[in-house]
Design an enzyme around this catalytic site. Sequence first.
Site, short mmCIF file in Angstrom:
data_model
loop_
_atom_site.label_atom_id
_atom_site.label_comp_id
_atom_site.label_asym_id
_atom_site.label_seq_id
_atom_site.Cartn_x
_atom_site.Cartn_y
_atom_site.Cartn_z
N HIS A 1 0.84 -1.19 0.00
CA HIS A 1 0.00 0.00 0.00
C HIS A 1 0.88 1.25 0.00
CE1 HIS A 1 0.50 -0.73 4.45
NE2 HIS A 1 0.92 0.50 4.32
P1 TYD Z 1 -1.94 -2.80 7.14
O1 TYD Z 1 -1.50 -1.39 7.28
O2 TYD Z 1 -2.57 -3.20 5.84
O3 TYD Z 1 -0.74 -3.79 7.46
P2 TYD Z 1 0.71 -3.95 6.79
O4 TYD Z 1 0.95 -2.77 5.95
O5 TYD Z 1 1.64 -3.95 7.93
O6 TYD Z 1 0.76 -5.22 6.05
O7 TYD Z 1 -2.93 -3.12 8.33
C1 TYD Z 1 -3.42 -4.42 8.56
C2 TYD Z 1 -4.69 -4.31 9.39
O8 TYD Z 1 -4.41 -3.74 10.68
C3 TYD Z 1 -5.77 -3.43 8.76
O9 TYD Z 1 -7.01 -4.08 8.97
C4 TYD Z 1 -5.71 -2.16 9.53
C5 TYD Z 1 -5.20 -2.56 10.89
N1 TYD Z 1 -4.35 -1.55 11.51
C6 TYD Z 1 -4.83 -0.82 12.59
O10 TYD Z 1 -5.98 -1.01 13.05
N2 TYD Z 1 -4.03 0.11 13.17
C7 TYD Z 1 -2.77 0.36 12.70
O11 TYD Z 1 -2.05 1.24 13.25
C8 TYD Z 1 -2.29 -0.37 11.57
C9 TYD Z 1 -0.93 -0.14 11.01
C10 TYD Z 1 -3.12 -1.32 11.02
#
Ligand code: TYD
Length: 142
Positions: free
Chosen positions: A55
């Site tokens: 992302h």
């Molecule tokens: P995501 O940012 O897609 O994870 P990564 O980039 O590390 O693979 O987030 C994964 C899930 O966690 C998504 O459902 C959102 C949630 N999340 C939170 O609730 N708070 C946060 O601070 C973060 C980073 C993610």
Amino acid sequence: MENRVIDKCNIVDLPKITDPRGNLTFIEGQNHIPFDIRRVYYLYDVPGGAERGGHGHKELHQLIIAMSGSFDIHLDDGIEKKTIHMNRSHYGLYVCPMIWREIDNFSSGAVCMVLASDYYDEADYYRDYSQFVGDVRKGIVE
Ligand code: TYD
């Protein structure tokens, strides 16, 4: 091309207080990194072969640190790409806004800590790569 967004993403060599009792590293917002820290999150117990990230962020600034173990971070500003291998607790990778990132090749026991400039906000995410690249191109044209 000059002055690419990706060139703002660099390795920050954080202070390291070496000590026979164990080393100590610290990070101060606006001092070692160009933002105030509003949120900290970390990835751990990552199974072999997993990929995280995938992302981009519109306004969020981040510093990513391999607290333990190692992993690869792939950065992409919509035009140029680069990959950085993270494997030291006193190095942080500063990731500015408008960068698509993917993280993979996690070693066993790796811990990826992220310092972020703002609270979690799904509206700040690009989850779709073609939408991200489209907005990058619009920014270049305008
Ligand atoms: P995501 O940012 O897609 O994870 P990564 O980039 O590390 O693979 O987030 C994964 C899930 O966690 C998504 O459902 C959102 C949630 N999340 C939170 O609730 N708070 C946060 O601070 C973060 C980073 C993610």
